[in-house]
Enzyme design. Structure first.
Site, PDB file in Angstrom:
ATOM      1  N   GLU A  87     -89.664 -32.891 -37.194  1.00 37.47           N
ATOM      2  CA  GLU A  87     -88.417 -33.549 -37.579  1.00 37.47           C
ATOM      3  C   GLU A  87     -88.492 -35.057 -37.394  1.00 37.47           C
ATOM      4  O   GLU A  87     -89.107 -35.541 -36.447  1.00 37.47           O
ATOM      5  CB  GLU A  87     -87.285 -33.054 -36.681  1.00 37.47           C
ATOM      6  CG  GLU A  87     -87.086 -31.576 -36.753  1.00 37.47           C
ATOM      7  CD  GLU A  87     -86.032 -31.094 -35.763  1.00 37.47           C
ATOM      8  OE1 GLU A  87     -85.840 -29.887 -35.682  1.00 37.47           O
ATOM      9  OE2 GLU A  87     -85.416 -31.934 -35.080  1.00 37.47           O
ATOM     10  N   CYS A  97     -86.076 -41.867 -35.308  1.00 34.31           N
ATOM     11  CA  CYS A  97     -86.484 -41.096 -34.139  1.00 34.31           C
ATOM     12  C   CYS A  97     -87.663 -40.221 -34.573  1.00 34.31           C
ATOM     13  O   CYS A  97     -87.523 -39.373 -35.453  1.00 34.31           O
ATOM     14  CB  CYS A  97     -85.286 -40.259 -33.688  1.00 34.31           C
ATOM     15  SG  CYS A  97     -85.659 -39.214 -32.286  1.00 34.31           S
ATOM     16  N   CYS A 101     -88.566 -28.282 -20.840  1.00 34.96           N
ATOM     17  CA  CYS A 101     -87.224 -28.612 -20.320  1.00 34.96           C
ATOM     18  C   CYS A 101     -86.243 -27.558 -20.833  1.00 34.96           C
ATOM     19  O   CYS A 101     -86.250 -27.229 -22.028  1.00 34.96           O
ATOM     20  CB  CYS A 101     -86.805 -30.010 -20.769  1.00 34.96           C
ATOM     21  SG  CYS A 101     -88.021 -31.253 -20.285  1.00 34.96           S
ATOM     22  N   GLY A 105     -91.571 -33.322 -28.997  1.00 33.73           N
ATOM     23  CA  GLY A 105     -92.831 -33.555 -28.289  1.00 33.73           C
ATOM     24  C   GLY A 105     -92.763 -34.610 -27.204  1.00 33.73           C
ATOM     25  O   GLY A 105     -91.804 -35.365 -27.097  1.00 33.73           O
ATOM     26  N   GLU A 106     -93.812 -34.627 -26.381  1.00 37.15           N
ATOM     27  CA  GLU A 106     -93.920 -35.573 -25.274  1.00 37.15           C
ATOM     28  C   GLU A 106     -94.982 -36.619 -25.636  1.00 37.15           C
ATOM     29  O   GLU A 106     -96.194 -36.308 -25.636  1.00 37.15           O
ATOM     30  CB  GLU A 106     -94.289 -34.804 -23.988  1.00 37.15           C
ATOM     31  CG  GLU A 106     -94.733 -35.657 -22.825  1.00 37.15           C
ATOM     32  CD  GLU A 106     -93.791 -36.830 -22.491  1.00 37.15           C
ATOM     33  OE1 GLU A 106     -92.561 -36.648 -22.473  1.00 37.15           O
ATOM     34  OE2 GLU A 106     -94.317 -37.933 -22.258  1.00 37.15           O
ATOM     35  N   SER A 135     -87.016 -39.788 -18.896  1.00 33.29           N
ATOM     36  CA  SER A 135     -85.967 -38.768 -18.851  1.00 33.29           C
ATOM     37  C   SER A 135     -85.875 -38.218 -17.440  1.00 33.29           C
ATOM     38  O   SER A 135     -86.810 -37.575 -16.960  1.00 33.29           O
ATOM     39  CB  SER A 135     -86.297 -37.654 -19.850  1.00 33.29           C
ATOM     40  OG  SER A 135     -86.330 -38.183 -21.147  1.00 33.29           O
ATOM     41  N   LEU A 136     -84.759 -38.467 -16.780  1.00 31.50           N
ATOM     42  CA  LEU A 136     -84.619 -38.062 -15.375  1.00 31.50           C
ATOM     43  C   LEU A 136     -83.831 -36.766 -15.220  1.00 31.50           C
ATOM     44  O   LEU A 136     -84.325 -35.780 -14.697  1.00 31.50           O
ATOM     45  CB  LEU A 136     -83.901 -39.162 -14.589  1.00 31.50           C
ATOM     46  CG  LEU A 136     -84.749 -40.251 -13.942  1.00 31.50           C
ATOM     47  CD1 LEU A 136     -83.839 -41.185 -13.157  1.00 31.50           C
ATOM     48  CD2 LEU A 136     -85.831 -39.668 -13.030  1.00 31.50           C
ATOM     49  N   HIS A 137     -82.572 -36.811 -15.574  1.00 24.49           N
ATOM     50  CA  HIS A 137     -81.658 -35.640 -15.573  1.00 24.49           C
ATOM     51  C   HIS A 137     -81.308 -35.096 -14.188  1.00 24.49           C
ATOM     52  O   HIS A 137     -80.386 -34.293 -14.046  1.00 24.49           O
ATOM     53  CB  HIS A 137     -82.191 -34.479 -16.423  1.00 24.49           C
ATOM     54  CG  HIS A 137     -82.701 -34.894 -17.760  1.00 24.49           C
ATOM     55  ND1 HIS A 137     -81.956 -35.660 -18.630  1.00 24.49           N
ATOM     56  CD2 HIS A 137     -83.891 -34.687 -18.388  1.00 24.49           C
ATOM     57  CE1 HIS A 137     -82.672 -35.884 -19.728  1.00 24.49           C
ATOM     58  NE2 HIS A 137     -83.840 -35.304 -19.600  1.00 24.49           N
ATOM     59  N   ASN A 144     -76.451 -31.634 -26.112  1.00 28.44           N
ATOM     60  CA  ASN A 144     -76.311 -31.052 -27.438  1.00 28.44           C
ATOM     61  C   ASN A 144     -76.620 -29.571 -27.257  1.00 28.44           C
ATOM     62  O   ASN A 144     -77.762 -29.230 -26.923  1.00 28.44           O
ATOM     63  CB  ASN A 144     -77.407 -31.675 -28.318  1.00 28.44           C
ATOM     64  CG  ASN A 144     -76.892 -32.097 -29.655  1.00 28.44           C
ATOM     65  OD1 ASN A 144     -75.891 -31.579 -30.135  1.00 28.44           O
ATOM     66  ND2 ASN A 144     -77.591 -33.032 -30.256  1.00 28.44           N
TER      67      ASN A 144
HETATM   68  N1  SAH Z   1     -90.368 -35.677 -24.550  1.00 31.19           N
HETATM   69  C1  SAH Z   1     -89.708 -36.916 -24.434  1.00 31.19           C
HETATM   70  C2  SAH Z   1     -89.110 -37.399 -25.746  1.00 31.19           C
HETATM   71  C3  SAH Z   1     -88.418 -36.381 -26.584  1.00 31.19           C
HETATM   72  S1  SAH Z   1     -86.888 -35.763 -25.951  1.00 31.19           S
HETATM   73  C4  SAH Z   1     -88.655 -36.855 -23.326  1.00 31.19           C
HETATM   74  O1  SAH Z   1     -88.358 -35.777 -22.864  1.00 31.19           O
HETATM   75  O2  SAH Z   1     -88.180 -37.918 -22.960  1.00 31.19           O
HETATM   76  C5  SAH Z   1     -85.816 -37.170 -26.044  1.00 31.19           C
HETATM   77  C6  SAH Z   1     -84.601 -37.082 -25.155  1.00 31.19           C
HETATM   78  O3  SAH Z   1     -83.690 -36.087 -25.648  1.00 31.19           O
HETATM   79  C7  SAH Z   1     -84.928 -36.719 -23.721  1.00 31.19           C
HETATM   80  O4  SAH Z   1     -84.246 -37.558 -22.835  1.00 31.19           O
HETATM   81  C8  SAH Z   1     -84.423 -35.302 -23.635  1.00 31.19           C
HETATM   82  O5  SAH Z   1     -84.140 -34.936 -22.317  1.00 31.19           O
HETATM   83  C9  SAH Z   1     -83.226 -35.339 -24.542  1.00 31.19           C
HETATM   84  N2  SAH Z   1     -82.791 -34.023 -24.997  1.00 31.19           N
HETATM   85  C10 SAH Z   1     -83.554 -32.981 -25.365  1.00 31.19           C
HETATM   86  N3  SAH Z   1     -82.794 -31.942 -25.724  1.00 31.19           N
HETATM   87  C11 SAH Z   1     -81.518 -32.336 -25.573  1.00 31.19           C
HETATM   88  C12 SAH Z   1     -80.260 -31.679 -25.782  1.00 31.19           C
HETATM   89  N4  SAH Z   1     -80.181 -30.438 -26.206  1.00 31.19           N
HETATM   90  N5  SAH Z   1     -79.138 -32.396 -25.512  1.00 31.19           N
HETATM   91  C13 SAH Z   1     -79.210 -33.675 -25.081  1.00 31.19           C
HETATM   92  N6  SAH Z   1     -80.349 -34.337 -24.879  1.00 31.19           N
HETATM   93  C14 SAH Z   1     -81.503 -33.663 -25.112  1.00 31.19           C
HETATM   94 FE1  SF4 Z   2     -87.980 -31.517 -24.935  1.00 31.17          FE
HETATM   95 FE2  SF4 Z   2     -88.888 -33.923 -24.126  1.00 31.17          FE
HETATM   96 FE3  SF4 Z   2     -88.694 -31.881 -22.395  1.00 31.17          FE
HETATM   97 FE4  SF4 Z   2     -90.536 -31.819 -24.328  1.00 31.17          FE
HETATM   98  S1  SF4 Z   2     -90.419 -33.234 -22.643  1.00 31.17           S
HETATM   99  S2  SF4 Z   2     -89.242 -30.129 -23.675  1.00 31.17           S
HETATM  100  S3  SF4 Z   2     -89.425 -32.792 -26.003  1.00 31.17           S
HETATM  101  S4  SF4 Z   2     -87.005 -32.884 -23.476  1.00 31.17           S
END
Ligand code: SAH
Ligand code: SF4
Length: 367
Positions: A107, A120, A131, A178-179, A233-235, A309
């Site tokens: 995508e 993006c 994740c 992807g990462e 990405s911390l969370h 989302n």
């Molecule tokens: N792999 C990388 C980049 C892709 S994800 C990463 O994890 O940073 C990009 C961002 O979208 C990340 O911060 C991820 O945590 C967030 N993300 C993924 N799925 C999501 C969802 N369902 N709702 C909100 N944010 C989401």
């Molecule tokens: Fe999704 Fe980024 Fe986590 Fe991979 S690293 S699973 S793309 S949020």
């Protein structure tokens, strides 16, 4: 090797090659590397899709292409095909589903506010990081994208914007499927190509690499002083809370991750963005905001708060707008700048990996 010799190795896409690699190819074929410039211009500036129709090429370049490009030769010029092109109802988000040569799909999303378009990009088909709330993580890892498959996404976005008659791309975020730091070399080659001023010419300062926290990759970015922005990405701000959402935190624990961010900052002096997906009742309390502020103390940090989302494989729901603002207020009191990023285009499944997931369930109808 004789000049222009064909080889039996699997053909590579011309879009996979950096300027320097193309120069080396030309030298090895016995033609002057000065001719790379016009090929590069056709590929990455004019965004030609048919090189045979390009009239400005000098004879040595035409001969090189005839000998090296096409079926059974060293290079091909196949770009991913557009399988779906969907605009959100508000017209501000457009999403492409692209088909790769092995049948995989990825995508690319283009978002446009005030004429400033951001693409993006995806860096892998699927993702190995798992994740729990992420549609891409839920599908698992399929394969790394090649540089040309990353470059081709920018091409698609740019051509679509040109066709719409508006301004082109201004910003790039590697926040699709992807990462990026798990596919480090291909991503860096792709970014070198995308930022090259002789071609697509996107400013490195407007390119952001988003990582789940692959510590060796962050340290390598720092050591190589790459000119791009970093988002982490911390969370979660404790190991336990983070690991429940981001399983790879066990591999690169929070203290190690934060130490790598400090090293990155010391070497690059570049502000780091931190992403925090807000999940109701999971990581959106005032106490958790306090812990996040403490974790980021002393860093030049900006926090992006992203209400979840919803995805098929995760039961959580998004923090509402009042609670998101309350979380932000705590950060503000601790002098940590932040932005609440409302995910637009939910009606086109603009969350990471969601379009592909819907397509494979047969729920999506392309316009
Ligand atoms: N792999 C990388 C980049 C892709 S994800 C990463 O994890 O940073 C990009 C961002 O979208 C990340 O911060 C991820 O945590 C967030 N993300 C993924 N799925 C999501 C969802 N369902 N709702 C909100 N944010 C989401
Ligand atoms: Fe999704 Fe980024 Fe986590 Fe991979 S690293 S699973 S793309 S949020």
């Amino acid at each position: 090797m004789t000049p222009f010799a064909a080889s039996s190795a699997a053909p590579r896409s011309l879009l996979d090659l950096s300027f320097a690699e193309l120069e080396r190819e030309f030298v090895a074929s016995g033609i002057s590397p000065v001719h790379v410039r016009s090929l590069w211009r056709a590929l990455h500036r004019k965004l030609q899709s048919d090189l045979a129709g390009e009239t400005g090429f000098v004879p040595p370049l035409r001969r090189w292409l005839a000998a090296n490009l096409g079926a059974g030769k060293r290079f091909h010029f196949d770009v991913p095909t557009k399988m779906a092109d969907i605009a959100s109802r508000d017209g501000l988000t457009r999403k492409f589903l692209l088909g790769l040569d092995d049948g995989q799909t990825i995508e690319t999303v283009v978002m446009g506010y005030h004429g400033r378009h951001t693409a993006c990009l995806s860096t892998q088909a699927g993702c190995a990081m798992g994740c729990v709330f992420c549609a891409t993580g839920q599908m698992g890892f399929v394969r790394h994208l090649r540089p040309g498959e990353i470059v081709a996404q920018v091409r698609h976005a740019q051509l679509a914007l040109h066709a719409a008659g508006g301004p082109g791309l201004r910003n790039l975020v590697l926040m699709g499927m992807g990462e990026p730091l798990h596919n480090y070399d291909a991503v860096m080659t792709a970014l070198d190509i995308i930022a090259d001023p002789r071609g697509l010419n996107l400013a490195p300062a407007r390119i952001t690499i988003s990582s789940v926290g692959v510590v060796p990759g962050i340290l390598r970015l720092a050591a190589e002083k790459r000119p791009y922005n970093l988002a982490v990405s911390l969370h979660g701000a404790t190991e336990e809370e983070r690991a429940a959402l981001v399983p790879v935190s066990q591999r690169w624990p929070l203290p190690e991750l934060m130490a790598s961010c400090r090293t990155y900052f010391a070497r690059t002096h570049r502000r780091i963005f931190f992403e925090w997906t807000l999940i109701a009742g999971t990581n959106d309390s005032a106490a958790q905001a306090e812990r996040l502020a403490a974790l980021l103390a002393g860093l030049d940090a900006h926090v992006n708060l992203i209400p979840l989302n919803p995805t098929g494989g995760f039961a959580g729901s998004a923090t509402n707008s009042a609670a998101a603002k309350a979380f932000q207020k705590v950060l503000q009191m601790r002098d940590i700048p932040s932005t609440i990023r409302q995910h637009r285009g939910i009606d086109v499944a603009a969350g990471c990996g969601q379009l592909r997931a819907e397509k494979s369930r047969g729920e999506l109808v392309a316009k």
